[in-house]
Design a protein around this motif. Structure first.
Motif, short mmCIF file in Angstrom:
data_model
loop_
_atom_site.label_atom_id
_atom_site.label_comp_id
_atom_site.label_asym_id
_atom_site.label_seq_id
_atom_site.Cartn_x
_atom_site.Cartn_y
_atom_site.Cartn_z
N TRP A 1 0.88 -1.18 0.00
CA TRP A 1 0.00 0.00 0.00
C TRP A 1 0.91 1.22 0.00
CZ3 TRP A 1 -4.36 0.53 -1.94
CH2 TRP A 1 -5.07 1.72 -1.76
N ASN B 1 4.90 10.30 -12.83
CA ASN B 1 3.84 9.31 -12.62
C ASN B 1 3.94 8.71 -11.23
OD1 ASN B 1 1.63 7.63 -13.77
ND2 ASN B 1 3.01 5.98 -13.18
N TRP B 2 2.77 8.52 -10.60
CA TRP B 2 2.68 7.74 -9.37
C TRP B 2 1.85 6.50 -9.69
CZ3 TRP B 2 0.76 11.62 -5.03
CH2 TRP B 2 1.71 12.64 -4.86
N MET C 1 0.80 2.40 -8.24
CA MET C 1 0.94 1.41 -7.17
C MET C 1 1.34 0.08 -7.82
SD MET C 1 -1.81 0.79 -4.16
CE MET C 1 -1.77 2.43 -3.49
N TYR C 2 2.62 -0.24 -7.79
CA TYR C 2 3.14 -1.47 -8.38
C TYR C 2 3.86 -2.23 -7.27
CZ TYR C 2 2.86 1.87 -12.33
OH TYR C 2 2.46 2.84 -13.21
N LEU D 1 3.85 -3.72 -15.36
CA LEU D 1 3.13 -4.15 -16.57
C LEU D 1 3.26 -3.11 -17.67
CD1 LEU D 1 -0.12 -5.57 -14.89
CD2 LEU D 1 1.86 -6.85 -15.71
N SER E 1 0.77 -0.26 -17.87
CA SER E 1 0.65 0.74 -16.80
C SER E 1 1.44 1.97 -17.25
CB SER E 1 1.23 0.20 -15.49
OG SER E 1 2.64 0.06 -15.61
N ASP E 2 1.16 3.14 -16.66
CA ASP E 2 1.83 4.36 -17.11
C ASP E 2 3.33 4.31 -16.81
OD1 ASP E 2 -0.49 5.32 -18.15
OD2 ASP E 2 -0.94 6.69 -16.50
N ALA F 1 -2.84 7.31 -6.78
CA ALA F 1 -1.82 6.44 -7.40
C ALA F 1 -2.40 5.13 -7.89
CB ALA F 1 -0.69 6.19 -6.41
N SER F 2 -3.51 4.69 -7.29
CA SER F 2 -4.09 3.41 -7.73
C SER F 2 -5.25 3.63 -8.71
CB SER F 2 -4.57 2.59 -6.53
OG SER F 2 -5.61 3.27 -5.86
N ALA F 3 -5.56 4.89 -9.00
CA ALA F 3 -6.68 5.19 -9.91
C ALA F 3 -6.16 5.38 -11.34
CB ALA F 3 -7.37 6.48 -9.46
N PRO F 4 -7.03 5.14 -12.34
CA PRO F 4 -6.61 5.40 -13.73
C PRO F 4 -6.73 6.90 -14.02
CG PRO F 4 -8.83 4.52 -13.68
CD PRO F 4 -8.40 4.64 -12.25
N MET G 1 -4.00 -8.51 -0.29
CA MET G 1 -4.87 -8.90 -1.40
C MET G 1 -5.30 -10.36 -1.24
SD MET G 1 -3.04 -7.21 -4.57
CE MET G 1 -3.43 -5.55 -4.99
N GLY H 1 -7.50 -2.59 -2.62
CA GLY H 1 -7.23 -2.60 -4.06
C GLY H 1 -8.53 -2.80 -4.82
C1 LIG Z 1 -2.54 -2.81 -3.87
C2 LIG Z 1 -2.34 -2.67 -5.38
C3 LIG Z 1 -1.27 -3.31 -6.01
C4 LIG Z 1 -1.08 -3.20 -7.37
N1 LIG Z 1 -0.01 -3.81 -7.96
C5 LIG Z 1 0.26 -3.60 -9.27
C6 LIG Z 1 1.43 -4.15 -9.86
O1 LIG Z 1 2.23 -4.83 -9.20
N2 LIG Z 1 1.67 -3.89 -11.17
C7 LIG Z 1 0.80 -3.12 -11.92
O2 LIG Z 1 1.09 -2.88 -13.11
N3 LIG Z 1 -0.33 -2.61 -11.39
C8 LIG Z 1 -0.62 -2.83 -10.07
N4 LIG Z 1 -1.75 -2.30 -9.51
C9 LIG Z 1 -2.68 -1.51 -10.35
C10 LIG Z 1 -2.15 -0.09 -10.52
O3 LIG Z 1 -1.91 0.51 -9.28
C11 LIG Z 1 -3.14 0.77 -11.27
O4 LIG Z 1 -3.26 0.27 -12.57
C12 LIG Z 1 -2.74 2.24 -11.29
O5 LIG Z 1 -3.66 2.95 -12.07
C13 LIG Z 1 -1.36 2.37 -11.86
O6 LIG Z 1 -1.05 3.70 -12.10
P1 LIG Z 1 -0.82 4.17 -13.59
O7 LIG Z 1 -2.21 4.34 -14.18
O8 LIG Z 1 -0.10 5.45 -13.39
O9 LIG Z 1 -0.04 3.12 -14.27
C14 LIG Z 1 -1.98 -2.42 -8.15
C15 LIG Z 1 -3.04 -1.78 -7.51
C16 LIG Z 1 -3.23 -1.89 -6.15
C17 LIG Z 1 -4.38 -1.16 -5.51
#
Ligand SMILES: Cc1cc2nc3c(=O)[nH]c(=O)nc-3n(C[C@H](O)[C@H](O)[C@H](O)COP(=O)(O)O)c2cc1C
Length: 478
Positions: free
Chosen positions: A143, A157-158, A160-161, A176, A179-180, A212-215, A302, A309
């Motif tokens: 988190w 970019n922020w 959550m990876y 991935l 992801s951004d 950071a976890s939102a699109p 998770m 998440g």
């Molecule tokens: C707890 C949690 C863990 C995550 N882990 C990953 C991860 O390991 N790799 C990944 O690509 N996305 C992961 N995600 C999804 C990304 O956080 C999400 O797609 C986010 O929008 C990424 O930011 P971005 O749009 O700037 O790429 C995770 C989300 C959460 C809530």
């Protein structure tokens, strides 16, 4: 009001009965993870663990945002706010003008209270928990978010990876390509043979974590400001040209190496399964650690619903879809992605004023940037309460024609869909399905269109009002 500091948010959780403070010693090896998992499955209060085995002075906060009451509090709203009320507030704030961050001097940034550089920067000094039995290692970052910068235009970019501790100087994790952060690493730094500077932020304030976890369609630094309705306070890193939230608990600085990958995983994932195997993934080499006194490592566990998440990704994905559909002029009445679906099923309410509107909705959302993260769309009419699971299941089972109402598409998916074969996952295959739960528009309202038998639909207004006005007098609770 907004919580700029995770510690102020913890106080708000406590005041609302959404915190349990654990003073007895808790083991970082599975015990803390098991506590957080049980809390998620019960949608319970967040555990603040004040004594961690082998790590005096360190603390854990588990499941910080894993139910709607906590989400409402994080937005500065009443904990009892309804989901549509929270959604309305989120839409209002994230449709307002972007708010740029401010930079604090180092002396004013609590995350600089302790600075570990060079040989002193050792990941095993931090209490990375063994979250689930069977995980490939200790996951320090569950988190949190990873800060990176585009080398060409400077966009920050922020994201959550997740990150696993590999050795005292190294973390590994999936970045991935869609992801951004992944796009910039795989598309720019890696082909140029350059390391990508990063900073991992653990224990951020709640709204930074949500951003950071939102699109988010704009840089998360400004998106956070919109959610806070005031600028987020940042401070410069020690060893990389990046900025991080000044009030965060722990910062890990370093570089993602372009020419090497190391094993990571497996890990319990948001789908509620452990799907992806141990595999070669991105390598984060660390240069410095800074942290607050008595730092609080945040843990998201998770697994099966509901962890933060699932809840927050469902919430933000659904609302970004609503904005997208409205921007196309589609007359949606609401969009709700069910957290219980592990953000795989979205319900779209619509005023079905033309034929094939459901197909247009499905093609728009599946074809968007949001498409890889989910695979099921249900389109219901504007009379169905999209937040009421009873009504949604009723609509699916009675209005969706098994041949005419179900449409299959091909698209891009995540490698984590549990129903795919291992070979399909490698190729990011993403089958999608639309459940059109609207009755055909050309049915004769009198002779063909089935009439809904419900309190609201089959009684005259005056009878409804009489019954509602007398409800407590009859002896019912309102
Ligand atoms: C707890 C949690 C863990 C995550 N882990 C990953 C991860 O390991 N790799 C990944 O690509 N996305 C992961 N995600 C999804 C990304 O956080 C999400 O797609 C986010 O929008 C990424 O930011 P971005 O749009 O700037 O790429 C995770 C989300 C959460 C809530």
């Amino acid at each position: 009001m907004a919580y700029l500091d995770n510690r102020e948010f913890i106080k708000a959780l406590d005041a609302a009965g959404e915190l349990v403070t654990i003073e007895q010693e808790v083991d970082w090896d599975l015990e803390a993870g098991a506590i957080v998992r049980k809390v998620c499955e019960e949608k319970g209060p967040s555990p603040l663990m004040n004594k961690i085995k082998d790590y005096p002075g360190h603390r854990y906060l588990g499941a910080p945002l894993a139910n709607y009451r906590k989400l409402a509090l994080s937005m500065g709203m009443d904990a009892d706010s309804s989901i549509p009320q929270i959604a309305e507030e989120y839409l209002k704030r994230t449709s307002s003008p972007p708010i740029k961050p401010v930079l604090l001097p180092k002396e004013e940034a609590p995350c600089k209270e302790n600075i570990l550089m060079g040989e002193d920067a050792d990941l095993f000094l931090l209490p990375g928990p063994m979250v689930h039995e069977g995980d490939g290692g200790r996951y320090l970052a569950t988190w949190h978010f990873v800060v990176t910068k585009d080398p060409d235009n400077g966009d920050v970019n922020w994201g959550m990876y997740r990150q696993m501790v590999y050795d005292r100087k190294t973390m590994t994790g999936p970045l991935l390509p869609f992801s951004d952060g992944g796009k910039v690493f795989h598309g720019k730094y890696k082909p140029r043979g350059e390391a990508m500077p990063f900073a991992t932020v653990i224990g951020p304030d709640p709204l930074s974590a949500i951003a950071a976890s939102a699109p988010s369609p704009i840089p998360e630094t400004e998106f956070t400001g919109m959610l806070m309705q005031q600028p987020v306070s940042l401070v410069k890193c020690e060893t990389v040209d990046l900025e991080v939230p000044a009030y965060a608990e722990i910062i890990i600085e370093g570089e993602i190496l372009p020419d090497v990958s190391l094993e990571e995983g497996p890990f319990g994932e948001y789908t509620g399964y452990r799907t992806s195997p141990r595999d070669l993934r991105a390598v984060y080499r660390i240069k410095a650690i800074t942290h607050r006194n008595n730092p609080i490592t945040t843990i998201s566990n998770m697994g099966i619903p509901t962890d933060e998440g699932q809840l927050l990704r469902s919430f933000s994905l659904g609302l970004e879809m609503e904005k997208l559909l409205r921007s196309q002029g589609i007359p949606v009445t609401g969009v709700y992605m069910l957290p219980e679906s592990t953000h795989h099923l979205v319900v779209v309410g619509v005023k079905a004023i033309y034929t094939n509107i459901a197909t247009q909705i499905a093609q728009t959302v599946f074809g968007s940037k949001l498409g890889p993260w989910f695979h099921m769309v249900m389109v219901v009419d504007d009379k169905t309460d999209i937040y009421n699971v009873d009504e949604v299941i009723h609509a699916l089972s009675t209005r969706c024609h098994p041949i005419n109402g179900i449409h299959i598409y091909q698209g891009v998916g995540t490698p984590l869909y549990p129903f795919l074969s291992a070979a399909e996952r490698i190729k990011s295959v993403g089958p999608k399905v639309l459940f059109d739960c609207t009755f055909p528009l050309d049915w004769d309202p009198l002779n063909e269109l089935p009439s809904l038998v419900s309190f609201k639909n089959v009684y005259p207004k005056e009878i409804q009002e009489k019954v509602l006005n007398n409800w407590e007098k009859y002896g019912f609770k309102s």
